[in-house]
Design a protein around this motif. Structure first.
Motif, PDB file in Angstrom:
ATOM      1  N   LEU A 227       0.827  -1.208   0.000  1.00 50.91           N
ATOM      2  CA  LEU A 227       0.000   0.000   0.000  1.00 50.91           C
ATOM      3  C   LEU A 227       0.865   1.262   0.000  1.00 50.91           C
ATOM      4  O   LEU A 227       0.508   2.261  -0.617  1.00 50.91           O
ATOM      5  CB  LEU A 227      -0.939  -0.002   1.206  1.00 50.91           C
ATOM      6  N   GLN A 228       1.993   1.217   0.698  1.00 52.25           N
ATOM      7  CA  GLN A 228       2.896   2.374   0.690  1.00 52.25           C
ATOM      8  C   GLN A 228       3.429   2.611  -0.724  1.00 52.25           C
ATOM      9  O   GLN A 228       3.531   3.765  -1.172  1.00 52.25           O
ATOM     10  CB  GLN A 228       4.057   2.147   1.658  1.00 52.25           C
ATOM     11  N   GLU A 229       3.752   1.532  -1.441  1.00 49.81           N
ATOM     12  CA  GLU A 229       4.205   1.664  -2.826  1.00 49.81           C
ATOM     13  C   GLU A 229       3.124   2.305  -3.685  1.00 49.81           C
ATOM     14  O   GLU A 229       3.402   3.208  -4.489  1.00 49.81           O
ATOM     15  CB  GLU A 229       4.580   0.291  -3.383  1.00 49.81           C
ATOM     16  N   ALA A 230       1.873   1.833  -3.511  1.00 44.44           N
ATOM     17  CA  ALA A 230       0.768   2.389  -4.297  1.00 44.44           C
ATOM     18  C   ALA A 230       0.538   3.855  -3.952  1.00 44.44           C
ATOM     19  O   ALA A 230       0.316   4.691  -4.845  1.00 44.44           O
ATOM     20  CB  ALA A 230      -0.505   1.576  -4.052  1.00 44.44           C
ATOM     21  N   LEU A 231       0.598   4.194  -2.663  1.00 38.73           N
ATOM     22  CA  LEU A 231       0.417   5.579  -2.243  1.00 38.73           C
ATOM     23  C   LEU A 231       1.512   6.472  -2.824  1.00 38.73           C
ATOM     24  O   LEU A 231       1.231   7.581  -3.304  1.00 38.73           O
ATOM     25  CB  LEU A 231       0.420   5.659  -0.713  1.00 38.73           C
ATOM     26  N   ASP A 232       2.760   6.007  -2.802  1.00 42.49           N
ATOM     27  CA  ASP A 232       3.866   6.798  -3.348  1.00 42.49           C
ATOM     28  C   ASP A 232       3.670   7.059  -4.837  1.00 42.49           C
ATOM     29  O   ASP A 232       3.919   8.170  -5.335  1.00 42.49           O
ATOM     30  CB  ASP A 232       5.197   6.085  -3.115  1.00 42.49           C
ATOM     31  N   THR A 233       3.214   6.034  -5.560  1.00 45.14           N
ATOM     32  CA  THR A 233       2.985   6.187  -7.002  1.00 45.14           C
ATOM     33  C   THR A 233       1.890   7.219  -7.271  1.00 45.14           C
ATOM     34  O   THR A 233       2.034   8.099  -8.135  1.00 45.14           O
ATOM     35  CB  THR A 233       2.587   4.827  -7.623  1.00 45.14           C
ATOM     36  N   ILE A 234       0.795   7.121  -6.528  1.00 48.88           N
ATOM     37  CA  ILE A 234      -0.307   8.080  -6.698  1.00 48.88           C
ATOM     38  C   ILE A 234       0.166   9.489  -6.361  1.00 48.88           C
ATOM     39  O   ILE A 234      -0.098  10.454  -7.089  1.00 48.88           O
ATOM     40  CB  ILE A 234      -1.503   7.685  -5.802  1.00 48.88           C
ATOM     41  N   ARG A 235       0.878   9.618  -5.261  1.00 50.42           N
ATOM     42  CA  ARG A 235       1.318  10.936  -4.814  1.00 50.42           C
ATOM     43  C   ARG A 235       2.296  11.557  -5.814  1.00 50.42           C
ATOM     44  O   ARG A 235       2.248  12.761  -6.086  1.00 50.42           O
ATOM     45  CB  ARG A 235       1.957  10.824  -3.431  1.00 50.42           C
ATOM     46  N   ASP A 236       3.191  10.739  -6.398  1.00 55.94           N
ATOM     47  CA  ASP A 236       4.128  11.258  -7.407  1.00 55.94           C
ATOM     48  C   ASP A 236       3.376  11.785  -8.625  1.00 55.94           C
ATOM     49  O   ASP A 236       3.722  12.856  -9.166  1.00 55.94           O
ATOM     50  CB  ASP A 236       5.104  10.164  -7.837  1.00 55.94           C
ATOM     51  N   SER A 237       2.368  11.059  -9.068  1.00 58.33           N
ATOM     52  CA  SER A 237       1.579  11.515 -10.219  1.00 58.33           C
ATOM     53  C   SER A 237       0.868  12.819  -9.915  1.00 58.33           C
ATOM     54  O   SER A 237       0.820  13.730 -10.752  1.00 58.33           O
ATOM     55  CB  SER A 237       0.554  10.442 -10.603  1.00 58.33           C
ATOM     56  N   ILE A 238       0.285  12.914  -8.710  1.00 60.74           N
ATOM     57  CA  ILE A 238      -0.403  14.146  -8.304  1.00 60.74           C
ATOM     58  C   ILE A 238       0.599  15.315  -8.267  1.00 60.74           C
ATOM     59  O   ILE A 238       0.326  16.417  -8.755  1.00 60.74           O
ATOM     60  CB  ILE A 238      -1.068  13.964  -6.924  1.00 60.74           C
ATOM     61  N   ARG A 239       1.756  15.055  -7.691  1.00 57.64           N
ATOM     62  CA  ARG A 239       2.765  16.111  -7.547  1.00 57.64           C
ATOM     63  C   ARG A 239       3.222  16.637  -8.910  1.00 57.64           C
ATOM     64  O   ARG A 239       3.425  17.836  -9.104  1.00 57.64           O
ATOM     65  CB  ARG A 239       3.959  15.577  -6.751  1.00 57.64           C
ATOM     66  N   ILE A 240       3.358  15.733  -9.894  1.00 60.35           N
ATOM     67  CA  ILE A 240       3.902  16.114 -11.195  1.00 60.35           C
ATOM     68  C   ILE A 240       2.835  16.660 -12.133  1.00 60.35           C
ATOM     69  O   ILE A 240       3.046  17.665 -12.829  1.00 60.35           O
ATOM     70  CB  ILE A 240       4.602  14.892 -11.849  1.00 60.35           C
TER      71      ILE A 240
ATOM     72  N   ARG B 138      -4.421  12.778 -18.525  1.00 59.87           N
ATOM     73  CA  ARG B 138      -3.675  11.818 -19.343  1.00 59.87           C
ATOM     74  C   ARG B 138      -2.809  10.900 -18.490  1.00 59.87           C
ATOM     75  O   ARG B 138      -2.437   9.816 -18.917  1.00 59.87           O
ATOM     76  CB  ARG B 138      -2.788  12.574 -20.344  1.00 59.87           C
ATOM     77  N   ASP B 139      -2.499  11.358 -17.276  1.00 63.54           N
ATOM     78  CA  ASP B 139      -1.760  10.499 -16.350  1.00 63.54           C
ATOM     79  C   ASP B 139      -2.698   9.372 -15.895  1.00 63.54           C
ATOM     80  O   ASP B 139      -3.778   9.638 -15.359  1.00 63.54           O
ATOM     81  CB  ASP B 139      -1.294  11.329 -15.145  1.00 63.54           C
ATOM     82  N   PRO B 140      -2.306   8.105 -16.083  1.00 68.41           N
ATOM     83  CA  PRO B 140      -3.219   7.001 -15.740  1.00 68.41           C
ATOM     84  C   PRO B 140      -3.619   6.982 -14.266  1.00 68.41           C
ATOM     85  O   PRO B 140      -4.742   6.574 -13.942  1.00 68.41           O
ATOM     86  CB  PRO B 140      -2.419   5.747 -16.125  1.00 68.41           C
ATOM     87  N   GLU B 141      -2.735   7.426 -13.372  1.00 67.28           N
ATOM     88  CA  GLU B 141      -3.091   7.434 -11.956  1.00 67.28           C
ATOM     89  C   GLU B 141      -4.163   8.485 -11.670  1.00 67.28           C
ATOM     90  O   GLU B 141      -5.118   8.237 -10.924  1.00 67.28           O
ATOM     91  CB  GLU B 141      -1.860   7.703 -11.078  1.00 67.28           C
ATOM     92  N   ILE B 142      -4.025   9.653 -12.266  1.00 64.06           N
ATOM     93  CA  ILE B 142      -5.033  10.706 -12.080  1.00 64.06           C
ATOM     94  C   ILE B 142      -6.336  10.313 -12.749  1.00 64.06           C
ATOM     95  O   ILE B 142      -7.432  10.553 -12.218  1.00 64.06           O
ATOM     96  CB  ILE B 142      -4.507  12.053 -12.612  1.00 64.06           C
ATOM     97  N   ALA B 143      -6.231   9.663 -13.910  1.00 62.92           N
ATOM     98  CA  ALA B 143      -7.445   9.187 -14.590  1.00 62.92           C
ATOM     99  C   ALA B 143      -8.180   8.162 -13.729  1.00 62.92           C
ATOM    100  O   ALA B 143      -9.419   8.173 -13.637  1.00 62.92           O
ATOM    101  CB  ALA B 143      -7.072   8.585 -15.942  1.00 62.92           C
ATOM    102  N   ALA B 144      -7.420   7.264 -13.076  1.00 61.14           N
ATOM    103  CA  ALA B 144      -8.051   6.257 -12.213  1.00 61.14           C
ATOM    104  C   ALA B 144      -8.728   6.914 -11.014  1.00 61.14           C
ATOM    105  O   ALA B 144      -9.818   6.506 -10.593  1.00 61.14           O
ATOM    106  CB  ALA B 144      -6.999   5.250 -11.752  1.00 61.14           C
ATOM    107  N   LEU B 145      -8.095   7.948 -10.455  1.00 61.05           N
ATOM    108  CA  LEU B 145      -8.709   8.686  -9.357  1.00 61.05           C
ATOM    109  C   LEU B 145     -10.007   9.354  -9.798  1.00 61.05           C
ATOM    110  O   LEU B 145     -11.017   9.336  -9.077  1.00 61.05           O
ATOM    111  CB  LEU B 145      -7.737   9.751  -8.830  1.00 61.05           C
ATOM    112  N   ARG B 146      -9.978   9.919 -10.986  1.00 64.83           N
ATOM    113  CA  ARG B 146     -11.184  10.582 -11.506  1.00 64.83           C
ATOM    114  C   ARG B 146     -12.314   9.573 -11.716  1.00 64.83           C
ATOM    115  O   ARG B 146     -13.483   9.876 -11.467  1.00 64.83           O
ATOM    116  CB  ARG B 146     -10.870  11.305 -12.818  1.00 64.83           C
ATOM    117  N   ASP B 147     -11.961   8.365 -12.165  1.00 62.97           N
ATOM    118  CA  ASP B 147     -12.985   7.324 -12.352  1.00 62.97           C
ATOM    119  C   ASP B 147     -13.631   6.949 -11.018  1.00 62.97           C
ATOM    120  O   ASP B 147     -14.856   6.758 -10.941  1.00 62.97           O
ATOM    121  CB  ASP B 147     -12.359   6.085 -12.993  1.00 62.97           C
TER     122      ASP B 147
END
Length: 920
Positions: A456-469, A479-488
């Motif tokens: 879960l820490q790995e997943a959180l870090d990945t999400i947070r990096d996408s949000i930050r960038i 277009r970022d798949p992590e942000i798109a998944a959050l929007r879904d």
């Protein structure tokens, strides 16, 4: 600005003690008046209106006074000695401080007044501490999971100290983190000192005043434990030698542990006992929190008791005047059940022979009814619940201690995303200073919990990096798949809660930047809300048993629960998601397996019936023993039986079907048996026609066709022909027929029979020869492989909600509904449906319901093609029976169960690795 609003809120709240001002106009008038003071320069009209609405919401929260069942020899004493208590220089000193603290915490006024009344009721059932004679009292308080039991017994501790109790012991669970948390609550609500800080700095340092001491810091109670350490004989002895030498009350918060209990008993015997009698003279109150856990006697030898049970009894036996009060939310698995014979129940040393009190939860409680009953319409998607059906390939429910974990189920990542979005929405709503937590309870092994934390820490870090960038890129950020998944996830779960995704995307980095994943178990506990600064913590807590007993997760918003225990106490206590969710209840979500959802719904109904039974017994002036026997004979106690360790290979369980409902929620998946059951239903239909009963328009009711005054012989003939699965224990045919036949000459002689029918589904009317529309029900896949059709879905019930109202006279149904609203302090039912059991209580005749079920697989089933082949092609027959209250309550049906059958029905007890490390 927040400080000014808090100060204004406190001043206005104190001014609203006068009930004549507690109207919308009165609230706003008072705010306007207080706002004129120069200390509120920054409070504008919008802030004032927001505050007025918040206060209105608090004032709208109410709480009933519960129910009380007393022993026949109860003698009231509190009102007689109240003038003595109130004639002192500081009447109700400890309670007055605590009451002010509750107002400061902005608890609803009616909840505070209700707590005042109910703690008076409990105090009046304890022994009179001013009575010098030898006495001992034992009682139980039945609350709800995460509903405020700690606040209640903290109030009781304060009042007991005011009344004259000299020693108060709180036993707070079997884990250190729960004991520490409870000590902190007692520090704040009774002692007024940070005992942990005091222990670290020593007595020379000026103590830090907290909680109640901010109002008055005289007469500080002595605590022989602190938030860092449990009871220690050496430390206690170094303070002073005897309880009697203290001028103020002495309090201990101890862990439910054999070593601690032994040390405390030895210390009291050495230092405070009267050597002539070897007993302690000072009156003592012992509060046993989570009283159903480890305190009960689970030994079945003639003279054996479980170790902790025996040690609690030994501790109580040291005092000439003692009172034991067990607090629990799950009494089904409690001391009522343990004695083998009914007559032995009252002789149990911890049986609450003197009183049982049921606490009502306030009407803003986010509890089992709201989640598993009202929040789960029959045909619609549940409001708060989401299914876990994708775990078996990566994290099976039954996994081994040394299994690896390369990834977690996709649904766990969905839950994580939902939590991060919910945290962001809460910030946008102005809840930035409040904590937000996510619970992940998916393994009983501490090693696996650590692996889940890492994934879960790995997943959180990945999400947070996408949000930050990419979050600042607006639409392009999608277009970022992590942000798109959050929007879904937002679109699926929270679109109505906050309609502007752009605002969420912009805010998210600020909201989740400090989020962290922590582990909570016997090996490590990284959960520390006190470490938060001005911003509330955002935390994902991964654990097992430590998260299942009493520990409160602040601001719990999203839960991921992957366990398969069917035991009442285990399941309910794992429900950390219950509690109070002011201004974010709509954001709460719970992921769990479909089967667990069904069990929770069943337990929620059974627990509600238990509290209703307490109310009825209070009206009938019944005794605790009678209530204990009622719990023991409840149909749901069949499930409880499985948790107790059987002393032999066979168990005879006596069940009372009076005022009960049973149904065939499990059926044999055999074409021959299903055709036999359809034949039995056709035979019943033909016999009814021959007896003058027809499905005419006159018989049509909402939900089907109702035939009245059917002779019991036709019911018995149908049951004789019907083949049931033994897994559907409550409807085992022979015990059922035996119960009916014993009463066939009087109260069960005439029946109502409902042929349940879903309008628009009458295409299969040829099955019974009558126009019956089958109902659609989901079937559990796991049971399907074992040859069982097991109803699953949100409620795991064959019957639709409201079916037991059918056939009840209108005036009786109206009276039952009015009583329910009154008992629960509700002005109107609102969106909540009335529970079926209230109609059963006023039913004059038994009701049999015949169902045709068109079965289907649950949505998103793994391997649907293979499982589809196992489903019956034609609708299957099921039935349910709603029994009225019997005039022969002592007559029960006996079910014979052996160890193998119990294991097959309910599985092994789901013990955590943490739990097994505790010596009980």
């Amino acid at each position: 600005m927040t400080g000014q609003l808090d100060m204004l809120d406190n001043m206005v709240s104190q001014g609203l003690a006068d009930s004549t001002r507690r109207t919308p106009e009165g609230i706003r008038g008072l705010i306007a008046s207080v706002r004129q003071a120069p200390i509120f320069p920054d409070v504008n009209d919008e802030d004032a209106e927001m505050l007025a609405r918040a206060i209105e919401e608090r004032i709208g929260v109410s709480m009933g006074l519960g129910a009380t069942v007393d022993a026949s020899d109860f003698e009231p004493w509190l009102e007689r000695v109240r003038p003595e208590i109130e004639s002192g220089s500081d009447p109700w000193y400890y309670w007055s401080r605590y009451k002010k603290l509750l107002f400061k915490k902005k608890l609803p006024h009616d909840v505070i007044y209700g707590t005042d009344q109910i703690t008076d009721t409990i105090l009046g059932r304890l022994g009179n501490p001013r009575d010098k004679r030898h006495w001992d009292r034992k009682g139980m308080v039945v609350g709800h999971v995460q509903s405020g039991k700690t606040a209640n017994y903290t109030g009781l501790v304060c009042k007991a100290a005011d009344a004259g109790y000299r020693l108060i012991i709180v036993i707070a669970g079997i884990h250190s983190n729960l004991r520490n948390q409870t000590q902190g609550r007692i520090d704040e609500g009774f002692i007024g000192r940070d005992t942990g800080r005091l222990a670290q700095l020593g007595t020379r340092e000026k103590p830090k005043l907290i909680g109640v001491a901010e109002f008055d810091d005289r007469f500080t109670p002595v605590s022989l434990t602190n938030t860092i350490k449990d009871f220690n004989k050496t430390t206690a002895t170094s303070n002073t030698s005897q309880i009697a030498s203290y001028a103020v009350p002495v309090v201990l918060v101890i862990k439910k542990n054999t070593h601690t209990l032994r040390n405390l008993t030895e210390w009291l015997r050495e230092h405070s006992a009267n050597h002539s009698s070897e007993m302690v003279d000072q009156p003592m109150l012992l509060i046993d929190d989570e009283a159903d856990n480890a305190s009960i006697n689970v030994k079945y030898g003639k003279n054996e008791v479980s170790r902790i049970n025996g040690q609690i009894r030994e501790l109580l036996g040291l005092f000439r005047r003692s009172c034991y009060v067990g607090y629990t939310a799950t009494p089904f698995a409690n001391i009522f059940i343990d004695p083998e014979q009914d007559e032995a129940m009252e002789a149990e040393d911890l049986f609450p022979r003197d009183f049982i009190i049921g606490l009502d939860a306030p009407n803003n409680y986010f509890g089992p009814r709201k989640v598993f009953l009202d929040g789960m319409p029959d045909e619609e998607e549940p409001l708060y619940l989401r299914n876990i059906i994708d775990n078996e390939d990566v994290l099976p429910i039954r996994h081994k201690i040394d299994d690896d974990l390369v990834s977690v189920p996709p649904s766990m990542i969905e839950a994580l995303r939902a939590f991060l979005i919910a945290r962001t929405i809460r910030d946008l709503r102005g809840q930035r200073e409040q904590h937000a937590s996510m619970l992940v309870n998916s393994s009983r092994f501490t090693r696996m919990q650590g692996l889940i934390r890492n994934r879960l820490q790995e997943a959180l870090d990945t999400i947070r990096d996408s949000i930050r960038i990419n979050a600042s890129l607006g639409e392009r950020g999608i277009r970022d798949p992590e942000i798109a998944a959050l929007r879904d996830i937002w679109a699926a779960e929270y679109h109505e809660a906050w309609s502007d995704w752009g605002e969420i995307q912009t805010q998210m980095l600020s909201s989740i930047g400090g989020a962290k994943v922590v582990e909570v178990n016997s090996r490590v506990n990284d959960l520390d809300y006190s470490a938060a600064g001005e911003r509330g913590l955002t935390v994902i807590a991964v654990g097992g048993f430590s998260l299942s007993r009493g520990l409160t997760l602040e601001g719990l918003t999203v839960s991921y629960f992957l366990r398969n225990s069917m035991m009442y106490d285990t399941l309910m206590q794992m429900g950390r998601w219950f509690g109070y969710r002011g201004k974010y209840e709509d954001l709460c979500r719970i992921w769990m397996p479909p089967q667990a959802i069904g069990w929770y719904a069943h337990i929620a109904e059974a627990t509600e019936e238990l509290h209703e039974e307490l109310r009825r017994m209070q009206r009938d002036k019944a005794t605790p023993l009678q209530f204990g026997l009622a719990v023991r004979s409840h149909p749901s106690s069949l499930l409880v039986t499985a948790r107790n360790k059987l002393g032999s290979g066979e168990k005879h369980v006596k069940i009372g079907l009076s005022n009960g409902y049973v149904e065939t929620h499990k059926l044999i998946n055999s074409p021959e048996i299903q055709e036999g059951n359809r034949s039995a239903a056709r035979a019943l239909a033909l016999a009814l026609q021959a007896d003058g009963h027809h499905l005419t328009d006159d018989a049509r009711v909402s939900g089907g066709f109702l035939l009245r005054d059917v002779d019991v012989a036709l019911i018995d003939d149908f049951l004789l022909r019907f083949r049931n699965a033994r897994e559907s224990v409550g409807t085992t045919i022979e015990p059922l027929r035996r119960y009916i036949n014993e009463r066939a000459l009087d109260e069960l002689g005439k029946w109502d029979v409902l042929f349940a029918s879903v309008s628009g589904n009458e295409a299969n009317s040829d099955i019974l020869g009558w126009p019956i529309g089958p109902a659609r029900r989901s079937i559990g896949v796991d049971n399907l492989k074992d040859g069982i059709l097991s109803v699953s879905g949100s409620r795991a019930r064959v019957a639709s909600r409201g079916v037991e109202k059918i056939g009840v006279a209108l005036e009786d149904a109206t009276r039952a509904e009015a009583d329910f609203l009154k008992d629960h302090c509700l002005d109107r039912p609102g969106k909540s449906n009335f529970p079926d059991h209230i109609y059963r209580g006023v039913r004059k005749k038994p009701l049999m319901v015949l169902f045709l079920l068109s079965v289907k697989l649950p949505d998103k089933t793994e391997h649907p093609e293979a499982n589809e082949k196992l489903l019956p092609k034609e609708p299957v027959v099921a039935f349910g029976i709603s029994f009225p209250r019997s005039s022969y309550p002592d007559k029960k049906v006996e079910y014979v169960m052996n160890t193998t059958m119990l294991r097959e029905l309910f599985g092994e007890e789901d013990l955590d690795e943490d739990a097994e490390m505790v010596d009980v």
